[in-house]
Design an enzyme around this catalytic site. Structure first.
Site, PDB file in Angstrom:
ATOM      1  N   ALA A  13      41.402  35.782  41.315  1.00 12.85           N
ATOM      2  CA  ALA A  13      41.727  34.850  40.224  1.00 12.85           C
ATOM      3  C   ALA A  13      40.847  35.125  39.006  1.00 12.85           C
ATOM      4  O   ALA A  13      40.489  34.220  38.259  1.00 12.85           O
ATOM      5  CB  ALA A  13      41.551  33.408  40.709  1.00 12.85           C
ATOM      6  N   GLY A  17      44.082  38.576  37.470  1.00 14.75           N
ATOM      7  CA  GLY A  17      44.838  37.700  38.374  1.00 14.75           C
ATOM      8  C   GLY A  17      45.304  36.430  37.682  1.00 14.75           C
ATOM      9  O   GLY A  17      46.476  36.036  37.785  1.00 14.75           O
ATOM     10  N   SER A 124      43.891  46.698  42.046  1.00 17.24           N
ATOM     11  CA  SER A 124      42.458  46.985  42.142  1.00 17.24           C
ATOM     12  C   SER A 124      42.185  48.488  42.028  1.00 17.24           C
ATOM     13  O   SER A 124      42.914  49.301  42.587  1.00 17.24           O
ATOM     14  CB  SER A 124      41.912  46.468  43.481  1.00 17.24           C
ATOM     15  OG  SER A 124      42.410  45.182  43.755  1.00 17.24           O
ATOM     16  N   HIS A 180      45.831  57.387  38.067  1.00 17.24           N
ATOM     17  CA  HIS A 180      45.377  56.477  37.006  1.00 17.24           C
ATOM     18  C   HIS A 180      43.947  56.849  36.614  1.00 17.24           C
ATOM     19  O   HIS A 180      42.999  56.121  36.844  1.00 17.24           O
ATOM     20  CB  HIS A 180      45.450  55.034  37.521  1.00 17.24           C
ATOM     21  CG  HIS A 180      45.208  53.995  36.483  1.00 17.24           C
ATOM     22  ND1 HIS A 180      45.849  53.975  35.266  1.00 17.24           N
ATOM     23  CD2 HIS A 180      44.393  52.909  36.493  1.00 17.24           C
ATOM     24  CE1 HIS A 180      45.426  52.929  34.570  1.00 17.24           C
ATOM     25  NE2 HIS A 180      44.538  52.261  35.292  1.00 17.24           N
TER      26      HIS A 180
END
Ligand SMILES: NC(=O)C1=CN([C@@H]2O[C@H](COP(=O)(O)OP(=O)(O)OC[C@H]3O[C@@H](n4cnc5c(N)ncnc54)[C@H](O)[C@@H]3O)[C@@H](O)[C@H]2O)C=CC1
Ligand SMILES: O=C([O-])CC(=O)C(=O)O
Length: 314
Positions: A13, A17, A124, A180
């Site tokens: 969060a 998030g 992540s 990435h």
């Protein structure tokens, strides 16, 4: 049988998030469960309640709760994993591998136990290797384990093309493939503005500058923020992927997928274009590449493989 609302869990969060949860609610994609660790349960509940109290003003019906208990996430349709640490200036994404692999694996144990039928999207970092770790731990079929990098990298690339030409971002199309990291592969030959190849609109040296800026686009934001990494564009990217699944849109977008021979790679998670719909990754699209493009993708694949080795050895 009554039609039920979709349930979307967002794990972590923090910046990405919480922003994702808000954007999901704004699009009324379903009811949202925002999860963080137990010591942060109250702030997580607080963020969720604050967002819920925005829904009457926004005019949307999405329930949002905050929790540290996976019981509340049970039988989610989509689970988005943003849990982990973000890099700071001077760090690479790969520096996060050991810390975040432990976090992603423990999150995936809980997801596996409570939402065995979910489509799982991983954010992540280092995200190619974290998607591999998630796939191993979850044991879900490969179409249900999807990493996010290409939507964001392509969005950055398209932003810079639109800025260069002073045209609408809506008319710019491109693809960024590969891992990435700084050796990702923006495909110039497959990029166009309203169907016009960008090579006919932008001089070669300016295209090269745009490609280079897109490659290090994450680092540009990290350096500007000073204490964390990007979250608005990453959240928008996660929402686009979630929407493609929940609305069975069959969009062709670049995602991190498990490769078993496609593009000549085996047992590797890396960014490639795919059809994303109601069954997750429904089909990997294999583009024809020039020898130069393939060599650039091979280099990126090697970087990803070396980080995956850290994860599988650990
Ligand atoms: N793949 C991509 O394109 C992008 C990846 N990222 C990555 O996403 C991750 C999150 O970034 P931010 O949200 O900015 O970081 P943040 O630090 O703001 O939030 C991370 C949250 O994860 C939580 N967390 C840690 N362990 C947890 C666990 N076991 N269970 C549940 N929650 C846990 C933390 O308490 C924190 O609230 C980072 O690894 C970052 O590098 C960020 C942007 C783009
Ligand atoms: O750069 C970072 O660390 C976060 C990220 O992956 C991005 O914004 O592309």
């Amino acid at each position: 049988m009554a039609i039920t609302r979709k349930k979307i869990t967002v794990v972590g969060a923090g910046f990405t998030g919480a922003t994702t949860a808000l954007m999901l609610a704004q699009k009324e994609l379903g009811d949202i469960v925002l999860v963080d660790i137990a010591p942060l349960e109250n702030p997580t509940k607080g963020k969720a309640l604050d967002m819920l109290e925005a829904t009457p003003v926004m005019g949307v019906d999405s329930n949002i709760i905050g929790t540290s208990s996976y019981e509340d996430t049970r039988n989610s349709d989509v689970v988005i994993i943003t849990a982990g640490v973000a890099r700071k200036p001077g760090m690479s994404r790969d520096d996060l591998v050991n810390t975040n692999a432990g976090i992603v694996r423990s999150v995936c144990e809980s997801v596996k136990a409570t939402s065995p039928n979910a489509y799982v999207i991983i954010l992540s970092n280092p995200v190619d290797a974290m998607t591999y770790a998630a796939y191993q731990t979850l044991g879900f079929p490969k179409n249900r384990v999807i990493g996010q990098s290409g939507v964001l990298d392509t969005a950055r690339y398209c932003t810079f093309i639109a800025q260069e030409l002073n045209v609408s971002v809506e008319d710019v199309r491109g693809f960024v493939l590969g891992g990435h990291g700084d050796d990702m592969v923006p495909l110039v030959r497959y990029s166009n503005v309203a169907g016009i190849p960008i090579e006919k609109l932008i001089p070669a040296d300016r295209i090269e500058a745009i490609v280079q800026r897109a490659r290090v686009g994450g680092g540009e934001i990290v350096n500007l923020l000073g204490n964390g990494s990007a979250y608005y564009a990453p959240a928008a990217s996660l929402v686009q992927m979630t929407e493609a699944i929940l609305k069975d849109k069959k969009r062709i977008i670049p995602v991190i997928a498990y490769l078993e021979g496609e593009y000549g790679y085996d047992n590797l998670f890396m960014g490639i274009p795919a059809i994303i719909g109601g069954d997750g990754i429904e089909k990997v699209i294999e583009l024809e590449l020039t020898p130069e493009e393939k060599a650039a993708l091979d280099k990126s694949a090697e970087s990803v493989r070396s980080v995956i080795q850290v994860v599988t050895a650990g």
